[in-house]
Each structure stands twice: as structure tokens, then as C-alpha cells.
Design a protein around this motif. Structure first.
Motif, PDB file in Angstrom:
ATOM      1  N   LEU A  40      47.635  75.830  85.583  1.00 39.06           N
ATOM      2  CA  LEU A  40      46.631  76.203  86.582  1.00 39.06           C
ATOM      3  C   LEU A  40      47.202  77.177  87.613  1.00 39.06           C
ATOM      4  CD1 LEU A  40      44.731  72.858  87.183  1.00 39.06           C
ATOM      5  CD2 LEU A  40      43.871  74.927  86.051  1.00 39.06           C
ATOM      6  N   ARG A  41      48.461  76.985  88.009  1.00 42.38           N
ATOM      7  CA  ARG A  41      49.071  77.903  88.972  1.00 42.38           C
ATOM      8  C   ARG A  41      49.095  79.324  88.413  1.00 42.38           C
ATOM      9  NH1 ARG A  41      53.495  80.602  89.956  1.00 42.38           N
ATOM     10  NH2 ARG A  41      54.628  79.873  88.127  1.00 42.38           N
ATOM     11  N   ARG A  64      40.275  66.847  72.024  1.00 42.07           N
ATOM     12  CA  ARG A  64      40.592  66.670  73.436  1.00 42.07           C
ATOM     13  C   ARG A  64      40.800  68.034  74.083  1.00 42.07           C
ATOM     14  NH1 ARG A  64      44.968  66.940  76.618  1.00 42.07           N
ATOM     15  NH2 ARG A  64      46.440  67.255  74.916  1.00 42.07           N
ATOM     16  N   TRP A  65      40.249  68.202  75.283  1.00 43.12           N
ATOM     17  CA  TRP A  65      40.476  69.420  76.053  1.00 43.12           C
ATOM     18  C   TRP A  65      40.771  69.037  77.499  1.00 43.12           C
ATOM     19  CZ3 TRP A  65      36.764  70.196  79.883  1.00 43.12           C
ATOM     20  CH2 TRP A  65      35.550  69.532  79.712  1.00 43.12           C
ATOM     21  N   ASP A  66      41.512  69.898  78.193  1.00 46.03           N
ATOM     22  CA  ASP A  66      41.933  69.614  79.560  1.00 46.03           C
ATOM     23  C   ASP A  66      41.221  70.466  80.600  1.00 46.03           C
ATOM     24  OD1 ASP A  66      43.999  67.666  78.931  1.00 46.03           O
ATOM     25  OD2 ASP A  66      45.049  69.359  78.020  1.00 46.03           O
ATOM     26  N   GLY A  77      51.857  67.153  80.862  1.00 47.61           N
ATOM     27  CA  GLY A  77      52.708  67.375  82.014  1.00 47.61           C
ATOM     28  C   GLY A  77      52.785  68.819  82.489  1.00 47.61           C
ATOM     29  N   ALA A  78      52.073  69.730  81.819  1.00 45.07           N
ATOM     30  CA  ALA A  78      52.171  71.150  82.166  1.00 45.07           C
ATOM     31  C   ALA A  78      50.913  71.696  82.844  1.00 45.07           C
ATOM     32  CB  ALA A  78      52.477  71.971  80.911  1.00 45.07           C
ATOM     33  N   LEU A 106      52.189  77.124  77.408  1.00 43.99           N
ATOM     34  CA  LEU A 106      51.837  75.772  77.851  1.00 43.99           C
ATOM     35  C   LEU A 106      50.613  75.227  77.127  1.00 43.99           C
ATOM     36  CD1 LEU A 106      52.303  76.386  81.686  1.00 43.99           C
ATOM     37  CD2 LEU A 106      53.965  75.417  80.075  1.00 43.99           C
ATOM     38  N   ILE A 107      49.940  76.066  76.366  1.00 41.33           N
ATOM     39  CA  ILE A 107      48.714  75.675  75.677  1.00 41.33           C
ATOM     40  C   ILE A 107      49.043  75.112  74.303  1.00 41.33           C
ATOM     41  CG2 ILE A 107      46.544  76.511  74.683  1.00 41.33           C
ATOM     42  CD1 ILE A 107      46.587  78.716  76.838  1.00 41.33           C
TER      43      ILE A 107
END
Length: 154
Positions: free
Chosen positions: A52-53, A89-91, A46-47, A139-140
Motif C-alpha cells: 500500500l505504501r 482470496r483477494w486483499d 505480511g507485505a 509483493l503480489i
């Protein structure tokens, strides 16, 4: 050195020490020429939008300036199209091709000096930058760096 520079430098060092992945080794990287490093980020559920911002606001401009200066030759960002089950898993993966090994991992060298100068020029309020970068790193969930090299099909 002005106090603002010292504050920014200390803030960036504190952030990088607190949230950095294990040091990247160039042991298997080419002896000369470009070095490619893939930076993987797994972001808290959810972050991603906030991550990214902050990445686009604070870190991406520094990378673009380092590319203009010739330290970096290519920057590429990728996100997986599908969800990954199990395993690592990576985003988001940021692939950076540095002009040489010193640029890729030369801690405390000319690349770092150039990056600090760019950072100070782009973000004169080092305290605000440090706070936003601390937020981005909070957030990471996990971050790792991989030096990659081409593999010949022969």
C-alpha cells in the motif's frame, strides 16, 4: 525523445509485461460509454503495508491525474472486512470506471500516451520509479482484472 523518457518507457513496459495479468477483454462490455474494471490483488502475507505504501506513492497519483484529465471518472479501493476461506482470496480491489473502452483497454493508444506523459511529469527519475514498482509487484502473489457491467433486475 530524451534518454530518460526512453528509459522510463522501457522500464514501465518491462514491468507491465513481466507482472501484468492476462489482457482484459471488452467483449462483454458496453459498446459505448463508461467501462468499469475491477483490479484484484492478493498480496504476500505480511507485505500489505509495504504494498500500500508503494501503491499510494507511485501508482495512485497517476490514477488521480488521469481522473483530472477525464480519462477516468471514478476510482474506488476496497479491502475485505473478513478473511476469506477457500476460493479466490483477494486483499485489495481497486475499481476504476474509465470514460470509454479505449481508456480501459486501448493498449498503445491515446490513454497510454497520456498516462506515460503524466508518469514522466510526476516521476522524472524513471529508474527509481521502475525499481519501486518492481518491488511493489514482487509483493503480489496474484493479480487479475475483471471488466464488469450492470445487470438489470428485470
Amino acid at each position: 525523445m530524451p534518454i530518460r523518457s526512453v528509459t522510463l518507457g522501457l522500464a514501465l513496459c518491462t514491468i507491465s509485461q513481466a507482472y501484468a495479468a492476462p489482457p482484459v477483454s471488452t467483449q462483454n462490455a458496453p459498446a459505448a460509454g463508461p467501462v468499469t474494471v475491477e483490479y484484484y490483488y492478493r498480496v504476500r502475507w505480511g507485505a500489505m503495508d509495504e504494498f500500500l505504501r508503494l501503491y499510494r506513492k507511485n501508482h495512485e497519483p497517476i490514477l488521480r491525474e488521469m481522473k483530472k484529465a477525464g480519462w477516468i471518472t471514478r476510482i474506488e479501493e476496497r479491502q475485505p472486512f473478513t478473511h476469506m476461506a477457500g476460493g479466490q482470496r483477494w486483499d485489495i480491489r481497486v475499481t476504476i470506471v474509465y470514460r470509454d473502452a479505449e481508456s480501459a483497454v486501448g493498449a498503445g493508444g491515446r490513454y497510454d500516451e497520456a498516462a506515460l506523459a503524466v508518469t514522466q511529469r510526476l516521476y522524472p527519475d524513471g529508474t527509481a520509479l521502475a525499481l519501486e514498482e518492481a518491488k511493489r509487484f514482487s509483493l503480489i502473489e496474484e493479480h487479475w482484472d475483471v471488466v464488469v457491467k450492470p445487470v438489470s433486475a428485470d
